[in-house]
Design a protein around this motif. Structure first.
Motif, PDB file in Angstrom:
ATOM      1  N   GLY A  39       0.813  -1.213   0.000  1.00  0.00           N
ATOM      2  CA  GLY A  39       0.000   0.000   0.000  1.00  0.00           C
ATOM      3  C   GLY A  39       0.840   1.253   0.000  1.00  0.00           C
ATOM      4  N   PHE A  40       1.907   1.230   0.813  1.00  0.00           N
ATOM      5  CA  PHE A  40       2.791   2.395   0.852  1.00  0.00           C
ATOM      6  C   PHE A  40       3.446   2.624  -0.504  1.00  0.00           C
ATOM      7  N   GLU A  41       3.903   1.563  -1.140  1.00  0.00           N
ATOM      8  CA  GLU A  41       4.568   1.711  -2.446  1.00  0.00           C
ATOM      9  C   GLU A  41       3.616   2.283  -3.493  1.00  0.00           C
ATOM     10  N   VAL A  42       2.353   1.863  -3.454  1.00  0.00           N
ATOM     11  CA  VAL A  42       1.365   2.416  -4.388  1.00  0.00           C
ATOM     12  C   VAL A  42       1.190   3.911  -4.137  1.00  0.00           C
ATOM     13  N   LEU A  43       1.057   4.275  -2.876  1.00  0.00           N
ATOM     14  CA  LEU A  43       0.892   5.690  -2.531  1.00  0.00           C
ATOM     15  C   LEU A  43       2.147   6.490  -2.870  1.00  0.00           C
ATOM     16  N   ARG A  44       3.317   5.923  -2.629  1.00  0.00           N
ATOM     17  CA  ARG A  44       4.566   6.615  -2.956  1.00  0.00           C
ATOM     18  C   ARG A  44       4.650   6.887  -4.455  1.00  0.00           C
ATOM     19  N   GLY A  45       4.255   5.907  -5.260  1.00  0.00           N
ATOM     20  CA  GLY A  45       4.239   6.103  -6.715  1.00  0.00           C
ATOM     21  C   GLY A  45       3.281   7.210  -7.134  1.00  0.00           C
ATOM     22  N   ALA A  46       2.105   7.228  -6.503  1.00  0.00           N
ATOM     23  CA  ALA A  46       1.121   8.277  -6.802  1.00  0.00           C
ATOM     24  C   ALA A  46       1.656   9.643  -6.367  1.00  0.00           C
ATOM     25  N   MET A  47       2.339   9.672  -5.225  1.00  0.00           N
ATOM     26  CA  MET A  47       2.913  10.931  -4.735  1.00  0.00           C
ATOM     27  C   MET A  47       3.998  11.418  -5.700  1.00  0.00           C
ATOM     28  N   ASP A  75      17.830  14.028  -1.280  1.00  0.00           N
ATOM     29  CA  ASP A  75      17.470  13.484  -2.576  1.00  0.00           C
ATOM     30  C   ASP A  75      15.958  13.622  -2.795  1.00  0.00           C
ATOM     31  N   GLY A  76      15.565  13.914  -4.027  1.00  0.00           N
ATOM     32  CA  GLY A  76      14.152  14.089  -4.345  1.00  0.00           C
ATOM     33  C   GLY A  76      13.306  12.867  -4.023  1.00  0.00           C
ATOM     34  N   SER A  77      13.842  11.661  -4.267  1.00  0.00           N
ATOM     35  CA  SER A  77      13.061  10.459  -3.968  1.00  0.00           C
ATOM     36  C   SER A  77      12.854  10.289  -2.460  1.00  0.00           C
ATOM     37  N   GLU A  78      13.836  10.739  -1.681  1.00  0.00           N
ATOM     38  CA  GLU A  78      13.690  10.704  -0.226  1.00  0.00           C
ATOM     39  C   GLU A  78      12.582  11.660   0.218  1.00  0.00           C
ATOM     40  N   LEU A  79      12.535  12.830  -0.404  1.00  0.00           N
ATOM     41  CA  LEU A  79      11.498  13.806  -0.069  1.00  0.00           C
ATOM     42  C   LEU A  79      10.111  13.293  -0.455  1.00  0.00           C
ATOM     43  N   VAL A  80      10.022  12.632  -1.603  1.00  0.00           N
ATOM     44  CA  VAL A  80       8.751  12.029  -2.026  1.00  0.00           C
ATOM     45  C   VAL A  80       8.329  10.964  -1.021  1.00  0.00           C
ATOM     46  N   SER A  81       9.277  10.161  -0.568  1.00  0.00           N
ATOM     47  CA  SER A  81       8.968   9.119   0.417  1.00  0.00           C
ATOM     48  C   SER A  81       8.483   9.723   1.732  1.00  0.00           C
ATOM     49  N   LEU A  83       6.898  12.611   2.105  1.00  0.00           N
ATOM     50  CA  LEU A  83       5.530  13.084   1.872  1.00  0.00           C
ATOM     51  C   LEU A  83       4.542  11.919   1.855  1.00  0.00           C
ATOM     52  N   ALA A  84       4.922  10.866   1.156  1.00  0.00           N
ATOM     53  CA  ALA A  84       4.047   9.701   1.059  1.00  0.00           C
ATOM     54  C   ALA A  84       3.834   9.061   2.428  1.00  0.00           C
ATOM     55  N   LEU A  85       4.886   8.968   3.213  1.00  0.00           N
ATOM     56  CA  LEU A  85       4.764   8.359   4.534  1.00  0.00           C
ATOM     57  C   LEU A  85       3.855   9.182   5.441  1.00  0.00           C
ATOM     58  N   ALA A  86       3.983  10.494   5.365  1.00  0.00           N
ATOM     59  CA  ALA A  86       3.125  11.364   6.173  1.00  0.00           C
ATOM     60  C   ALA A  86       1.654  11.155   5.807  1.00  0.00           C
ATOM     61  N   GLU A  87       1.375  11.018   4.531  1.00  0.00           N
ATOM     62  CA  GLU A  87      -0.004  10.789   4.090  1.00  0.00           C
ATOM     63  C   GLU A  87      -0.454   9.364   4.417  1.00  0.00           C
ATOM     64  N   TRP A  88       0.418   8.390   4.174  1.00  0.00           N
ATOM     65  CA  TRP A  88       0.086   6.971   4.379  1.00  0.00           C
ATOM     66  C   TRP A  88      -0.250   6.666   5.835  1.00  0.00           C
ATOM     67  N   GLN A  89       0.477   7.255   6.752  1.00  0.00           N
ATOM     68  CA  GLN A  89       0.276   6.959   8.170  1.00  0.00           C
ATOM     69  C   GLN A  89      -1.118   7.321   8.660  1.00  0.00           C
ATOM     70  N   MET A  90      -1.821   8.159   7.919  1.00  0.00           N
ATOM     71  CA  MET A  90      -3.156   8.594   8.329  1.00  0.00           C
ATOM     72  C   MET A  90      -4.268   7.805   7.635  1.00  0.00           C
ATOM     73  N   THR A  91      -3.905   6.830   6.817  1.00  0.00           N
ATOM     74  CA  THR A  91      -4.927   6.059   6.102  1.00  0.00           C
ATOM     75  C   THR A  91      -5.494   4.961   6.999  1.00  0.00           C
ATOM     76  N   PRO A  92      -6.720   4.535   6.733  1.00  0.00           N
ATOM     77  CA  PRO A  92      -7.281   3.420   7.501  1.00  0.00           C
ATOM     78  C   PRO A  92      -6.415   2.160   7.416  1.00  0.00           C
ATOM     79  N   ALA A  93      -5.805   1.916   6.270  1.00  0.00           N
ATOM     80  CA  ALA A  93      -4.960   0.731   6.123  1.00  0.00           C
ATOM     81  C   ALA A  93      -3.760   0.784   7.064  1.00  0.00           C
ATOM     82  N   ALA A  94      -3.086   1.914   7.114  1.00  0.00           N
ATOM     83  CA  ALA A  94      -1.917   2.045   7.984  1.00  0.00           C
ATOM     84  C   ALA A  94      -2.321   2.009   9.455  1.00  0.00           C
TER      85      ALA A  94
END
Length: 115
Positions: A39-47, A75-81, A83-94
């Motif tokens: 789930g995180f990887e999907v969200l990271r890709g979308a981010m 690194d830009g990919s670290e920054l994307v991760s 952002l994605a982690l901050a959003e992912w942690q608030m999802t019902p799945a996480a």
């Protein structure tokens, strides 16, 4: 009917507390961990798609606005991760995964084997 990652994690979170078998709790935790990562990887890709084309400065400003400390040297990919982690942690799945992991920890069950 196809079960979504979120639905399966919610199902596992509902089932895990009722299990009294440590092996079953470990199986729940293992499956939940795999689903969490997927789930995180999907969200990271979308981010990554959402912020594609942003300047490094704008990306840093976006990460900082999300309440996460960072700077342009990262690194830009670290920054994307981040952002994605901050959003992912608030999802019902996480949140469901957190419940499963906390329940397992209270029982002394974890994914890292003892040596």
């Amino acid at each position: 009917m196809m079960t979504t990652t979120t639905q399966r994690l919610l199902d596992l979170a509902a089932a895990a507390p009722a299990s009294h078998d440590e092996d079953m709790v470990l199986l729940f935790l293992t499956e939940a961990n795999e689903l969490f990562q997927q789930g995180f990887e999907v969200l990271r890709g979308a981010m990554a798609d959402r912020v594609a084309g942003m300047s490094p400065e704008a990306l840093v400003a976006t990460v900082n606005a999300a309440g996460l400390p960072c700077d342009v040297s990262q690194d830009g990919s670290e920054l994307v991760s981040l952002l994605a982690l901050a959003e992912w942690q608030m999802t019902p799945a996480a949140l469901a995964y957190s419940e499963i992991a906390e329940d397992a920890a209270r029982r002394g069950v974890c994914l890292i084997p003892e040596v």
